[in-house]
Design an enzyme around this catalytic site. Structure first.
Site, short mmCIF file in Angstrom:
data_model
loop_
_atom_site.label_atom_id
_atom_site.label_comp_id
_atom_site.label_asym_id
_atom_site.label_seq_id
_atom_site.Cartn_x
_atom_site.Cartn_y
_atom_site.Cartn_z
N CYS A 160 0.74 -1.32 0.17
CA CYS A 160 0.08 0.23 0.02
C CYS A 160 0.70 1.34 -0.21
CB CYS A 160 -0.75 -0.18 1.33
SG CYS A 160 -1.78 -1.56 1.34
N ASP B 106 -4.58 -7.53 9.23
CA ASP B 106 -3.53 -7.13 10.25
C ASP B 106 -3.56 -5.69 10.17
OD1 ASP B 106 -2.75 -6.32 7.56
OD2 ASP B 106 -0.75 -7.35 7.82
N ILE C 221 15.54 -13.07 -14.99
CA ILE C 221 16.05 -12.27 -15.79
C ILE C 221 17.19 -12.75 -16.66
CG2 ILE C 221 16.98 -10.00 -16.57
CD1 ILE C 221 13.74 -9.91 -16.36
N SER D 145 11.47 -12.72 -1.94
CA SER D 145 13.07 -12.23 -2.53
C SER D 145 13.94 -13.15 -1.71
CB SER D 145 13.12 -10.91 -2.69
OG SER D 145 14.62 -10.59 -2.78
N GLY D 146 15.24 -13.13 -2.21
CA GLY D 146 16.30 -13.50 -1.10
C GLY D 146 17.27 -12.60 -0.54
#
Length: 641
Positions: free
Chosen positions: A2, A100, A292, A364-365
Site C-alpha cells: 500500500c 492485520d 531475468i 525475494s532472497g
C-alpha cells in the site's frame, strides 16, 4: 502492499484541505490500485491506497477503532498476526475483520507507543489518536517499507510513502541538498535520513516519530537495534546448520500467508534458490518463479536458475534483457523520485513486471549477503583490519598512501593486479578504508568533478561521515560484524530495499523478504564471524546448511550479482548518452560540476583504458533527475545566482 499520505496541523482549529490529501494520495496510485480512501478530522488528514493481499473485502483504509478515536493508514504485512490477535482477544479486544491493519490499531490501544515492538513484519504507518491528540509514525526494523516526511515552518507535518507524494505540494520547499548530492555520488543512493531535498527527510529504519498537540515537535526515536554479540558457548556447526534451516523455513512459511497468488524471484544465486527450495517444501503446488537473462554470458545466471527450477518442479519463466533495454532507463527517474544509481534497478523492474503477470506477492532472497557475509568487500575489509592492528596509522599512512598514489589504476588488467584501491584503503583508518570499498566514485575523482561553488556549499562535508556515525555506535567489536552492522543501517535500506520497493510498487507487486525477518536477523547477528566468513569464503554456514537442498554448482560458484554489463553498454549502445554529459547537460549547466572534469571522465571511459562505468552511470542518473525535476529555484542560492 500500500501507500499512505497525511497532513498534521499542530492546532486542531486549522482545517485540512481534502483536495490536497486526495492529490497526494493519487500520486501513489500504483502502490494500491485496488482501493483508496481519505480521512479528514480537525487539523488532521490521512490518505491511503490499497493493494489487497489479506482479507480482500474487509481491510479498507483509513481504518478506525470502534469508537472512531483512533485512525490508521498502514503499509505492510504482519507475520505474527495470528499470535497478536489471540493475545489481544485474551485481553478483551473484539475484532471486526481478519486484516492485520486492525491488529495494529488494537495493539496501539493495548500498548501505546510500545506497540511497535510487538509487531513482526514489514511496515510503515501513521496512526492518529484523537483522544490524546497524537500522531504516531513508525517504520519497520530493517527499513523494508519507506516513509518520508517534512516539518514546515508553520508547524505543519506532511508525510507519504514516496517522495512524489510530497514534491507535488506547492508549500513544500524543494531545494536540492548539496550534502545529499555528495552522499549520492559516493554511495549511489541518498542514505537515510536525508533525501535529495533539504526539507524532506526519511524516517530511518527501526524508528518512530511522535507529534502531540500542546508539546514540542517530536524527534525520531530508535526503538530497535541489532547487536552482534557472540554467545560464550557456541553450538556445534552441524546443530547450527539444522537451526539455520529450521529458522529460515519458519520465516518463509510466515511470509507465504496471503489471499492472493504468491511466487518467487529466482536468479540462480544462493539466496533466491534457498527461498524457492523452502517454498517448494511448504506448498503442495508448483512454485511460480521468474528470472531475468542477459544476452552477455558473463552476466547471465539463467542456467543456474533453470537448474533449481527443474529440481523443484517450479512453473518457471525467463525474460531476456537485451542491450536495447537501456533505452527504457528513463522511467526509473519517475519511479525512484531522487537520484538512484544502482544499475540493477532496471533488471529488478523487469523481473517485477514479469512476476506480476502471474502473482501479486513475490518472495525475494535479499538480505542473505548482509547477514552471512556474502560480499567480497567483507573479506577485504577483514584482511585490511588485520594489517591496521599490526601497523599503527603513523606507519601505514605514509607507506600505503604513497603506494596508492603512485600505483596505476589498471582497470583493464586482471583483478590480481588491481592493487591501487587496496593500498589506498590501508593508508586510511577503519571508516575511510571501508568507505573506499563501498564508494561508487572515489574521493579524489568525486571531488575533482565539483565546481568551486559546489565545494563551498559542502563546507568540508564528506560522505564518509555517514559511515562514521554508524561505526562509532556499532554494538560489535569484530571488523566483519562492524561492516555488517553498517551495511544493515545504510546499504540495505538505502539501496537494496529501496530498489525493490519502488520497482515492485511501480508494478503493483508486493515483495517479501523472509531473510530480513527481524527474529532471524537477530539470531544470525549472534553467530560467530568465522561461521560467516571462513577461509576467505563468505556465507560459510548458510551454504553448508543448504547442501541437502541445493547442488554445489549453485552454492559454490563464483558470485555474479544481479547487474547489467554497464561498462560495455556505456561505450556501445549508450555511448551517445555518455557523450551528452560533456555537452550542455543539466549536470554542467546547474553549476554543480566542472564541465571540463566531466568531459575528461567521459573521454577516458570511451577511450577504453579507464573504467568509469559506475561513475558515469551515477552522473547520467543525476543529470536525468536535474533535467526532470530541478529548475533554478530548486538549486542552492549560490548556484542559481
Amino acid at each position: 502492499m500500500c501507500g499512505l499520505v497525511g497532513i498534521y496541523h499542530p492546532t486542531a482549529s486549522r482545517p485540512v484541505d481534502r483536495a490536497l490529501v486526495e492529490a497526494m494520495n493519487q500520486r501513489q496510485f500504483h502502490r494500491g490500485p485496488d482501493d483508496g480512501g481519505v480521512f479528514i478530522g480537525p487539523g488532521i488528514g490521512l490518505g491511503h491506497r490499497r493493494l489487497s493481499i489479506v482479507d480482500l473485502g474487509g481491510g479498507r483504509q483509513p481504518m478506525t477503532n470502534d469508537g472512531g478515536g483512533v485512525v490508521l493508514v498502514y503499509n505492510g504485512e504482519l507475520y505474527n498476526n495470528a499470535e497478536l490477535v489471540a493475545e489481544l482477544k485474551a485481553a478483551g479486544h473484539v475484532f471486526r475483520t481478519a486484516s492485520d491493519t486492525e491488529t495494529v490499531i488494537h495493539a496501539w490501544e493495548e500498548w501505546g507507543e510500545d506497540s511497535v515492538r510487538h509487531l513482526r513484519g514489514m511496515f510503515a504507518y501513521a496512526l492518529w489518536d484523537d483522544r490524546s491528540q497524537t500522531l504516531f509514525l513508525a517504520r519497520d526494523r530493517l527499513g523494508i517499507k519507506p516513509l518520508h516526511y517534512t516539518c514546515l515552518a508553520d508547524g505543519r507535518v506532511m508525510f507519504g510513502s514516496e517522495l512524489k507524494s510530497l514534491t507535488g505540494v506547492e508549500d513544500i520547499p524543494k531545494v536540492v541538498d548539496p550534502l545529499a548530492i555528495e552522499d549520492f555520488l559516493a554511495y549511489g543512493y541518498v542514505p537515510d535520513p536525508r533525501s535529495i531535498f533539504k526539507d524532506i527527510l526519511k524516517l530511518e529504519a527501526g524508528h518512530t516519530l511522535t507529534f502531540r498537540r500542546g508539546e514540542a515537535p517530536g524527534r525520531p526515536h530508535c526503538y530497535w537495534d541489532v547487536s552482534f554479540t557472540t554467545p560464550s558457548r557456541p553450538a556445534k556447526t552441524d546443530d547450527l546448520c539444522a537451526e539455520v534451516i529450521d529458522r529460515l523455513d519458519e520465516a518463509v512459511r510466515c511470509h507465504l500467508v496471503a489471499d492472493v497468488p504468491v511466487g518467487a524471484f529466482l536468479s540462480g544465486g544462493v539466496d533466491s534458490s534457498a527461498m524457492v527450495a523452502l517454498m517448494a517444501g511448504a506448498t503442495d503446488r508448483p512454485v511460480e518463479t521468474c528470472s531475468i537473462a542477459f544476452s552477455e554470458a558473463r552476466f547471465d545466471e539463467s542456467a543456474y536458475a533453470k537448474t533449481v527450477a527443474e529440481r523443484y518442479g517450479t512453473h518457471h519463466r525467463v525474460h531476456t534483457l537485451p542491450a536495447q533495454a537501456l533505452s527504457e532507463v528513463g522511467p526509473l527517474t519517475a519511479i525512484y523520485d531522487e537520484p538512484f544509481a544502482d544499475s540493477s534497478a532496471l533488471p529488478t523492474l523487469k523481473v517485477c513486471q514479469a512476476a506480476r503477470e502471474t502473482v501479486t506477492v513475490a518472495l525475494s532472497g535479499d538480505g542473505g549477503d548482509e547477514l552471512f557475509a556474502g560480499y567480497r568487500r567483507y573479506r577485504f575489509h577483514t584482511a585490511e583490519e588485520a594489517v591496521r592492528r599490526i601497523l599503527p596509522q603513523a606507519a601505514r599512512g605514509p607507506l600505503f598512501g604513497a603506494l596508492g598514489r603512485v600505483y596505476p589504476k589498471l582497470d583493464w588488467a586482471p583483478q590480481v593486479l588491481r592493487a591501487k584501491s587496496t593500498f589506498q584503503a590501508l593508508g586510511r583508518d577503519r571508516v575511510e578504508g571501508y568507505f573506499n570499498a563501498v564508494s561508487v566514485i572515489p574521493d579524489g575523482l568525486r571531488r575533482g568533478l565539483y565546481s568551486k561553488t559546489m565545494r563551498a556549499e559542502l563546507a568540508g562535508y564528506g560522505a564518509s561521515e555517514v559511515l562514521r556515525r554508524h561505526m562509532t555506535r556499532a554494538p560489535a567489536d569484530h571488523p566483519l560484524s562492524i561492516a555488517q552492522y553498517v551495511d544493515l543501517k545504510t546499504w540495505l535500506p538505502g539501496d537494496i530495499l529501496t530498489k525493490v520497493d519502488r520497482a515492485s510498487m511501480a508494478t503493483s507487486l508486493e515483495v517479501r523478504v523472509p531473510m530480513l525477518d527481524h527474529r532471524f536477523v537477530e539470531w544470525t547477528a549472534g553467530l560467530s564471524p568465522d561461521l560467516k566468513l571462513s577461509g576467505g569464503t563468505g556465507k560459510y554456514l548458510l551454504k553448508r546448511a543448504l547442501r541437502p537442498l541445493l547442488p554445489d554448482e549453485v552454492l559454490y560458484r563464483r558470485k555474479m550479482g544481479f547487474s547489467i554489463p554497464l561498462t560495455d553498454w556505456l561505450r556501445g549502445p549508450w555511448s551517445g548518452r555518455t557523450r551528452a554529459l560533456a555537452g550542455r547537460s543539466a549536470l554542467v549547466t546547474s553549476g554543480l560540476f566542472d564541465g571540463a572534469a566531466v568531459a575528461k571522465l567521459v573521454e577516458q571511459h570511451l577511450g577504453g583504458n579507464w573504467d568509469h562505468g559506475a561513475a558515469l552511470y551515477a552522473l547520467i542518473v543525476l543529470d536525468d533527475f536535474l533535467t526532470a525535476h530541478v529548475g533554478a529555484a530548486c538549486l542552492p542560492a549560490r548556484m542559481s545566482a
